[in-house]
Design a protein around this motif. Structure first.
Motif, PDB file in Angstrom:
ATOM      1  N   GLY A 102      -2.505  14.177  -9.906  1.00 30.08           N
ATOM      2  CA  GLY A 102      -3.934  14.085  -9.626  1.00 30.08           C
ATOM      3  C   GLY A 102      -4.203  13.144  -8.471  1.00 30.08           C
ATOM      4  N   SER A 103      -3.583  11.988  -8.531  1.00 29.15           N
ATOM      5  CA  SER A 103      -3.737  10.957  -7.506  1.00 29.15           C
ATOM      6  C   SER A 103      -2.543  10.030  -7.666  1.00 29.15           C
ATOM      7  CB  SER A 103      -5.025  10.172  -7.779  1.00 29.15           C
ATOM      8  OG  SER A 103      -5.730   9.931  -6.600  1.00 29.15           O
ATOM      9  N   ALA A 104      -1.818   9.779  -6.586  1.00 25.70           N
ATOM     10  CA  ALA A 104      -0.589   8.999  -6.760  1.00 25.70           C
ATOM     11  C   ALA A 104      -0.890   7.587  -7.270  1.00 25.70           C
ATOM     12  CB  ALA A 104       0.205   8.950  -5.461  1.00 25.70           C
ATOM     13  N   SER A 105      -2.016   7.015  -6.838  1.00 26.34           N
ATOM     14  CA  SER A 105      -2.355   5.675  -7.346  1.00 26.34           C
ATOM     15  C   SER A 105      -2.632   5.705  -8.847  1.00 26.34           C
ATOM     16  CB  SER A 105      -3.557   5.108  -6.590  1.00 26.34           C
ATOM     17  OG  SER A 105      -4.646   6.000  -6.644  1.00 26.34           O
ATOM     18  N   ALA A 106      -2.991   6.868  -9.402  1.00 23.82           N
ATOM     19  CA  ALA A 106      -3.240   6.983 -10.849  1.00 23.82           C
ATOM     20  C   ALA A 106      -1.957   6.799 -11.653  1.00 23.82           C
ATOM     21  CB  ALA A 106      -3.874   8.330 -11.174  1.00 23.82           C
ATOM     22  N   ALA A 107      -0.822   7.143 -11.054  1.00 20.36           N
ATOM     23  CA  ALA A 107       0.456   6.957 -11.760  1.00 20.36           C
ATOM     24  C   ALA A 107       0.629   5.496 -12.163  1.00 20.36           C
ATOM     25  CB  ALA A 107       1.606   7.405 -10.871  1.00 20.36           C
ATOM     26  N   ARG A 108       0.101   4.586 -11.324  1.00 20.20           N
ATOM     27  CA  ARG A 108       0.251   3.141 -11.589  1.00 20.20           C
ATOM     28  C   ARG A 108      -0.686   2.669 -12.693  1.00 20.20           C
ATOM     29  NH1 ARG A 108      -0.212   2.453  -5.318  1.00 20.20           N
ATOM     30  NH2 ARG A 108      -2.319   1.933  -5.971  1.00 20.20           N
ATOM     31  N   SER A 109      -1.822   3.358 -12.883  1.00 17.55           N
ATOM     32  CA  SER A 109      -2.835   2.875 -13.832  1.00 17.55           C
ATOM     33  C   SER A 109      -2.487   3.150 -15.299  1.00 17.55           C
ATOM     34  CB  SER A 109      -4.211   3.487 -13.522  1.00 17.55           C
ATOM     35  OG  SER A 109      -4.910   2.673 -12.595  1.00 17.55           O
TER      36      SER A 109
ATOM     37  N   ALA B 102     -11.840  11.162   2.648  1.00 18.05           N
ATOM     38  CA  ALA B 102     -11.022  11.047   1.434  1.00 18.05           C
ATOM     39  C   ALA B 102      -9.637  10.539   1.818  1.00 18.05           C
ATOM     40  CB  ALA B 102     -10.917  12.404   0.757  1.00 18.05           C
ATOM     41  N   SER B 103      -9.036   9.721   0.943  1.00 21.04           N
ATOM     42  CA  SER B 103      -7.736   9.148   1.298  1.00 21.04           C
ATOM     43  C   SER B 103      -6.719  10.256   1.583  1.00 21.04           C
ATOM     44  CB  SER B 103      -7.232   8.186   0.229  1.00 21.04           C
ATOM     45  OG  SER B 103      -7.396   8.703  -1.044  1.00 21.04           O
ATOM     46  N   ARG B 104      -6.794  11.348   0.824  1.00 22.80           N
ATOM     47  CA  ARG B 104      -5.839  12.453   1.035  1.00 22.80           C
ATOM     48  C   ARG B 104      -5.912  12.986   2.466  1.00 22.80           C
ATOM     49  NH1 ARG B 104      -4.263  16.013  -3.960  1.00 22.80           N
ATOM     50  NH2 ARG B 104      -4.179  13.854  -4.622  1.00 22.80           N
ATOM     51  N   ASP B 105      -7.140  13.177   2.957  1.00 26.29           N
ATOM     52  CA  ASP B 105      -7.313  13.688   4.326  1.00 26.29           C
ATOM     53  C   ASP B 105      -6.903  12.634   5.350  1.00 26.29           C
ATOM     54  OD1 ASP B 105      -8.316  15.972   3.154  1.00 26.29           O
ATOM     55  OD2 ASP B 105     -10.385  15.243   3.222  1.00 26.29           O
TER      56      ASP B 105
ATOM     57  N   LYS C 143       0.792  -1.231   0.000  1.00 29.58           N
ATOM     58  CA  LYS C 143       0.000   0.000   0.000  1.00 29.58           C
ATOM     59  C   LYS C 143       0.824   1.281   0.000  1.00 29.58           C
ATOM     60  CE  LYS C 143      -3.848  -2.261   0.372  1.00 29.58           C
ATOM     61  NZ  LYS C 143      -4.762  -2.327  -0.772  1.00 29.58           N
ATOM     62  N   TYR C 144       0.296   2.274  -0.704  1.00 27.84           N
ATOM     63  CA  TYR C 144       0.741   3.669  -0.596  1.00 27.84           C
ATOM     64  C   TYR C 144      -0.146   4.337   0.437  1.00 27.84           C
ATOM     65  CZ  TYR C 144      -0.448   8.497  -2.105  1.00 27.84           C
ATOM     66  OH  TYR C 144      -0.793   9.816  -2.159  1.00 27.84           O
ATOM     67  N   TRP C 145       0.449   4.951   1.434  1.00 23.44           N
ATOM     68  CA  TRP C 145      -0.321   5.715   2.420  1.00 23.44           C
ATOM     69  C   TRP C 145       0.584   6.795   2.979  1.00 23.44           C
ATOM     70  CZ3 TRP C 145      -5.260   6.133   2.810  1.00 23.44           C
ATOM     71  CH2 TRP C 145      -5.852   6.693   3.954  1.00 23.44           C
ATOM     72  N   GLY C 146       0.348   8.056   2.652  1.00 22.40           N
ATOM     73  CA  GLY C 146       1.147   9.155   3.158  1.00 22.40           C
ATOM     74  C   GLY C 146       2.056   9.748   2.093  1.00 22.40           C
ATOM     75  N   LYS C 147       2.380  11.017   2.273  1.00 18.54           N
ATOM     76  CA  LYS C 147       3.117  11.754   1.250  1.00 18.54           C
ATOM     77  C   LYS C 147       4.436  12.297   1.801  1.00 18.54           C
ATOM     78  CE  LYS C 147      -1.393  13.262  -0.432  1.00 18.54           C
ATOM     79  NZ  LYS C 147      -1.656  12.419  -1.571  1.00 18.54           N
ATOM     80  N   SER C 148       5.441  12.377   0.906  1.00 21.51           N
ATOM     81  CA  SER C 148       6.693  13.034   1.280  1.00 21.51           C
ATOM     82  C   SER C 148       6.709  14.480   0.794  1.00 21.51           C
ATOM     83  CB  SER C 148       7.897  12.278   0.706  1.00 21.51           C
ATOM     84  OG  SER C 148       7.835  12.265  -0.707  1.00 21.51           O
TER      85      SER C 148
HETATM   86  C1  DP6 Z   1      -5.372   3.203   0.246  1.00 27.73           C
HETATM   87  O1  DP6 Z   1      -3.987   7.689  -4.762  1.00 27.73           O
HETATM   88  O2  DP6 Z   1      -6.311   8.053  -3.819  1.00 27.73           O
HETATM   89  O3  DP6 Z   1      -5.813   3.149  -2.092  1.00 27.73           O
HETATM   90  O4  DP6 Z   1      -2.580  10.617  -4.047  1.00 27.73           O
HETATM   91  O5  DP6 Z   1      -3.973  11.619  -2.252  1.00 27.73           O
HETATM   92  O6  DP6 Z   1      -5.007  11.091  -4.455  1.00 27.73           O
HETATM   93  P1  DP6 Z   1      -3.950  10.721  -3.446  1.00 27.73           P
HETATM   94  O7  DP6 Z   1      -4.349   9.295  -2.860  1.00 27.73           O
HETATM   95  P2  DP6 Z   1      -4.851   7.974  -3.586  1.00 27.73           P
HETATM   96  O8  DP6 Z   1      -4.556   6.943  -2.408  1.00 27.73           O
HETATM   97  C2  DP6 Z   1      -4.673   5.576  -2.548  1.00 27.73           C
HETATM   98  C3  DP6 Z   1      -4.447   4.938  -1.221  1.00 27.73           C
HETATM   99  C4  DP6 Z   1      -4.824   3.472  -1.150  1.00 27.73           C
HETATM  100  C5  DP6 Z   1      -3.598   2.585  -1.325  1.00 27.73           C
HETATM  101  C6  DP6 Z   1      -3.034   2.492  -2.707  1.00 27.73           C
HETATM  102  O9  DP6 Z   1      -3.780   2.536  -3.704  1.00 27.73           O
HETATM  103  O10 DP6 Z   1      -1.800   2.316  -2.799  1.00 27.73           O
END
Ligand code: DP6
Length: 327
Positions: A140-147, A193-196, A15-20
């Motif tokens: 836009g959304s870090a998880s979007a980079a993967r898509s 929201a995941s960002r918050d 999982k991605y959770w949190g920003k640098s």
């Molecule tokens: C829990 O990519 O929606 O799905 O970058 O703030 O837009 P922002 O967040 P987002 O967070 C996804 C978080 C997650 C884990 C994941 O997809 O890695």
């Protein structure tokens, strides 16, 4: 003047959770995902010099809240294309359709921003590599980079200030014929929201530093398991990453809690499947739905067990999907 793109959502195995870096939207930890063929977004971006702002229609309805995020992302695309942000004729009509289970509250931001970035680049004539598109979509959304990519994908942690960070494909979809069974438990939109949720976790959770310390190990173990096609290792590491992420959020003050009672009931079912000899492992993102990883040959049994679980309202089966398609 017009661009079309189709992108699939993805599910994080680590999982991605949190920003640098909040401004450049850089993840604090590395993540690894699989792109899912069953969750698709199609987006069209059409320039229209008569508009005085971007016009955004999502699933058939005008969406002003989404429009601000869309404009912010398109401004980055327009800058790459050499379109001046002072040009009054720069705006576009954006139409996006999510082919997701109806009103599921499943995250569509990953597929949405991936498709928007690719369609926007085409519409504005920006000739960008997949890597460059991925770095833009990340804003836009870090998880979007993967898509942007199909199959099994990695997004490294970001170094603050380095806006070039992009995801990369580890293996194509054909590498491993796994399945992800998606069990929807509610139609309600997500509470936080995941960002918050990430911001509050980083700000107040005593487990934030532990999460940062553990995450690289999860990403490493997930990559090794995928390389060896070891489903048990992948599943158990994915669960460890999931529960560590949720625990870090749960310990925020006030708690950031995405799971509901029905989520736990579904997790009991997944454990029962495992006890009965079916390899099945669960993960949740910033919401209460459960996604279950299993072998292709077990997908029907797992899906049947999910359909039978109290509180589950819809079940979908996804396979590793392709990266973005542009036309
Ligand atoms: C829990 O990519 O929606 O799905 O970058 O703030 O837009 P922002 O967040 P987002 O967070 C996804 C978080 C997650 C884990 C994941 O997809 O890695």
């Amino acid at each position: 003047m017009k661009g079309y793109a189709k992108a699939c959502a993805n599910i994080a195995l680590a999982k991605y959770w949190g920003k640098s870096d909040e401004v450049l939207n850089l993840p604090a930890v590395p993540s690894v995902s699989v792109t899912l063929d069953a969750l698709v977004t199609e987006t069209t971006v059409e320039r229209d010099a008569s508009l005085s702002g971007d016009e955004v229609v999502i699933d058939g309805a005008r969406d002003e809240k989404a429009a601000r995020k869309v404009t912010a992302l398109l401004d980055l695309v327009r800058a790459q294309a050499g379109v001046s942000l002072d040009d009054p004729r720069r705006f576009a009509r954006v139409s996006s359709e999510n082919h997701f289970p109806a009103a599921s509250g499943l995250a569509s931001s990953a597929s949405g921003f991936a498709a928007l970035t690719a369609a926007g680049a085409r519409a504005y004539g920006a000739e960008l590599s997949l890597e460059a598109l991925s770095a833009l979509a990340r804003r836009g959304s870090a998880s979007a980079a993967r898509s942007l990519f199909g199959g099994f994908v990695e997004l490294p942690a970001g170094v603050p200030g380095d806006g070039s960070l992009a995801a990369r494909m580890l293996h194509p979809p054909s590498w491993w014929d796994v399945r992800v069974v998606i069990a929807l438990v509610t139609k309600a939109p997500k509470a936080v929201a995941s960002r918050d949720g990430m911001r509050e976790t980083a700000r107040t959770s005593p487990y934030w530093s532990a999460w940062l310390a553990c995450s690289p190990g999860y990403a490493h173990a997930v990559k090794e398991a995928i390389a060896k096609r070891d489903l048990e290792a992948l599943g158990s590491t994915m669960e460890a990453s999931t529960f560590a992420m949720h625990a870090s959020a749960w310990a925020a003050v006030p708690a950031v809690r995405y799971v509901r009672g029905v989520t736990l009931d579904v997790l009991d079912r997944v454990e029962a499947l495992r006890r009965a000899g079916t390899g099945a492992w669960a993960t949740m993102d910033a919401g209460p739905h459960v996604k279950v990883l299993c072998a292709a040959g077990d997908a029907e049994r797992v899906a049947a067990a999910m359909r039978d679980a109290p509180g589950v309202i819809d079940v979908r089966v996804a396979s590793p999907g392709d990266g973005v398609v542009v036309a």
